[in-house]
Design a protein around this motif. Structure first.
Motif, mmCIF file in Angstrom:
data_model
loop_
_atom_site.group_PDB
_atom_site.id
_atom_site.type_symbol
_atom_site.label_atom_id
_atom_site.label_comp_id
_atom_site.label_asym_id
_atom_site.label_seq_id
_atom_site.Cartn_x
_atom_site.Cartn_y
_atom_site.Cartn_z
ATOM 1 N N PRO A 8 -30.211 20.118 18.919
ATOM 2 C CA PRO A 8 -31.063 21.065 19.512
ATOM 3 C C PRO A 8 -31.829 21.640 18.334
ATOM 4 O O PRO A 8 -31.527 21.495 17.377
ATOM 5 C CB PRO A 8 -30.033 22.114 19.997
ATOM 6 C CG PRO A 8 -28.741 21.920 19.534
ATOM 7 C CD PRO A 8 -28.716 20.580 19.245
ATOM 8 N N SER A 9 -33.246 22.142 18.720
ATOM 9 C CA SER A 9 -33.990 22.705 17.918
ATOM 10 C C SER A 9 -33.664 24.129 17.397
ATOM 11 O O SER A 9 -34.225 24.193 16.373
ATOM 12 C CB SER A 9 -35.261 22.421 18.047
ATOM 13 O OG SER A 9 -35.458 23.356 19.282
ATOM 14 N N CYS A 11 -34.766 26.682 18.501
ATOM 15 C CA CYS A 11 -36.386 27.340 18.591
ATOM 16 C C CYS A 11 -36.284 28.319 19.612
ATOM 17 O O CYS A 11 -37.228 29.068 19.626
ATOM 18 C CB CYS A 11 -37.471 26.314 18.431
ATOM 19 S SG CYS A 11 -37.534 25.298 16.919
ATOM 20 N N VAL A 61 -32.913 25.351 10.681
ATOM 21 C CA VAL A 61 -32.754 24.107 11.547
ATOM 22 C C VAL A 61 -34.381 23.951 12.322
ATOM 23 O O VAL A 61 -34.772 22.792 12.470
ATOM 24 C CB VAL A 61 -31.667 23.883 12.435
ATOM 25 C CG1 VAL A 61 -31.645 22.727 13.397
ATOM 26 C CG2 VAL A 61 -30.266 23.546 11.663
ATOM 27 N N CYS A 62 -34.593 25.064 12.896
ATOM 28 C CA CYS A 62 -35.609 25.133 13.775
ATOM 29 C C CYS A 62 -37.004 24.650 13.296
ATOM 30 O O CYS A 62 -37.856 23.834 13.322
ATOM 31 C CB CYS A 62 -35.966 26.392 14.496
ATOM 32 S SG CYS A 62 -37.494 26.759 15.335
ATOM 33 N N CYS A 64 -37.102 22.728 10.470
ATOM 34 C CA CYS A 64 -37.186 21.276 10.006
ATOM 35 C C CYS A 64 -36.898 20.445 11.258
ATOM 36 O O CYS A 64 -36.675 19.192 11.063
ATOM 37 C CB CYS A 64 -35.841 21.295 9.018
ATOM 38 S SG CYS A 64 -35.891 22.152 7.589
ATOM 39 N N ARG A 65 -37.433 20.825 12.423
ATOM 40 C CA ARG A 65 -37.042 20.259 13.604
ATOM 41 C C ARG A 65 -37.881 18.934 13.784
ATOM 42 O O ARG A 65 -37.523 17.700 14.158
ATOM 43 C CB ARG A 65 -37.363 20.762 14.903
ATOM 44 C CG ARG A 65 -38.642 21.402 15.124
ATOM 45 C CD ARG A 65 -38.865 22.412 16.347
ATOM 46 N NE ARG A 65 -40.327 22.870 16.328
ATOM 47 C CZ ARG A 65 -40.910 23.657 15.886
ATOM 48 N NH1 ARG A 65 -40.139 24.461 14.828
ATOM 49 N NH2 ARG A 65 -42.027 24.164 16.029
ATOM 50 N N ALA A 66 -39.132 18.847 13.228
ATOM 51 C CA ALA A 66 -40.104 17.746 13.072
ATOM 52 C C ALA A 66 -39.330 16.518 12.312
ATOM 53 O O ALA A 66 -39.620 15.526 12.577
ATOM 54 C CB ALA A 66 -41.545 18.327 12.497
ATOM 55 N N SER A 69 -36.525 15.154 14.079
ATOM 56 C CA SER A 69 -36.708 14.066 15.109
ATOM 57 C C SER A 69 -37.277 12.689 14.711
ATOM 58 O O SER A 69 -37.054 11.972 15.582
ATOM 59 C CB SER A 69 -37.945 14.924 15.878
ATOM 60 O OG SER A 69 -39.050 15.052 15.271
ATOM 61 N N GLY A 80 -28.908 18.018 10.247
ATOM 62 C CA GLY A 80 -28.799 19.640 10.727
ATOM 63 C C GLY A 80 -27.994 20.233 10.060
ATOM 64 O O GLY A 80 -27.721 21.548 9.548
#
Length: 340
Positions: A8-9, A11, A61-62, A64-66, A69, A80
């Motif tokens: 999960p992001s 976010c 983590v949010c 760095c989500r891109a 992914s 993560g």
């Protein structure tokens, strides 16, 4: 085949609140084993530190989500976890140094141990949390895949009968009303194209309503004056999103079990309104003589299963008989179209 399960992001505010709750619980459990050596005045600061550390790691983590992914599934979960560990390392060092300057930190001699304890605790909690999230996401992906398969199975069961009736209707119109036959062919193509959408991807409510109207228009060509339809949907917002193929099966039940068996036909009523944060759509049809309604039960169970997977307890499909009519009441959260 279930789709790959990515981490999960973190976010959304719900995800951050969940992380804060997990961090608070984990920190409290650690403190329970150290109350005999920990000064009473430091309990609250340690709890605050634990919760703040968890939230900051989730935000990292949010951010760095891109990047995550673009990685493989295994690398994304490992990445993560590494982001959490490195963030903890930096935050614990900063908190330890600043706290030591103000006389409340671990001091130069205890800084390394403080950082090690923070990293170990956060790393272990993150492994446990990620394991739970992975299993939950994997189960959800499998359930969505099964729901999609059930939608396709339901459509495969309905298509031959509906296709046979529709083609007969089109054939009867070709000589007498070629323009209507052409429109009927286009509607049929649109209906079958719409039925091939993924079961878990929401679409604009306007698209779902358009397919529903085309379906009823096709049945109107076949049943003629035996089928009347009353629409009252002005109260629904234009920017709402819904799961595909949630209205058409209900309308198919209304036609097949409420209109078809009656020699004099009847009227289907479709009403839509907004109640708080929810959209409520009611489909009503006259009751027909008792008969085998197994197909209706399959469609209702399938829709309820998809609603539960997509929205949980916030969505429902209720049915009721009142006098001489049958009612199907669909309630879904008002999810707005991000493009509007």
């Amino acid at each position: 085949m279930p789709r790959p399960v990515l981490p999960p992001s973190f976010c959304s505010w719900r995800a951050l609140a969940a992380v804060a709750a997990v961090s608070l619980l984990a920190t409290a459990l650690v403190l329970l084993g150290r109350l005999d050596v920990l000064a009473p005045g430091r309990v609250v600061p340690v709890l605050v530190y634990g919760v703040a550390l968890g939230v900051i790691c989730a935000l990292a983590v949010c951010v760095c989500r891109a990047l995550l992914s673009r990685l493989s599934v295994r690398a994304a979960w490992l990445g993560g976890w590494l982001i959490v560990v490195l963030t903890t390392l930096g935050i614990s060092y900063g908190v330890g140094v600043v706290g030591s300057v103000h006389g409340v930190g671990p001091g130069p001699n205890g800084l390394g141990l403080f950082m090690l304890q923070s990293v170990l605790a956060t790393g272990v909690v993150t492994v446990a949390l990620f394991r739970y999230l992975f299993i939950r996401a994997q189960w959800r992906a499998e359930m969505l895949a099964q729901a999609d398969a059930r939608v396709q199975a339901l459509q495969a069961r309905i298509r031959p009968h509906f296709l046979f009736n529709s083609l007969n209707t089109i054939a009867s119109l070709i000589h007498d009303d070629p323009a209507s036959a052409e429109r009927a062919t286009e509607d049929l193509a649109d209906l079958f194209h719409g039925s091939m959408r993924r079961a878990d991807k929401s679409i604009p409510l306007s698209d779902e309503l358009e397919l529903a109207r085309k379906y009823l228009a096709m049945e109107k060509r076949r049943l003629g004056e035996r089928l009347a339809v009353k629409w009252s949907m002005d109260g629904l917002p234009d920017n709402a999103m819904v799961l595909p193929m949630v209205l058409q099966p209900l309308l198919e039940n209304a036609v097949g079990h409420g209109i078809g068996p009656r020699a004099d036909g009847g009227e289907i009523q479709v009403f839509g309104r907004v109640e708080g944060q929810n959209l409520v759509i009611t489909i009503s049809n006259p009751l027909a003589p008792p008969r085998d309604h197994a197909g209706a039960g399959m469609a209702l169970r399938n829709i309820r299963s998809r609603l539960d997977l997509a929205h949980g307890p916030r969505a429902s499909l209720l049915t009721n008989r009142d006098g001489n009519r049958f009612y199907a009441v669909l309630t879904v959260p008002h999810v707005k179209d991000p493009g509007r």
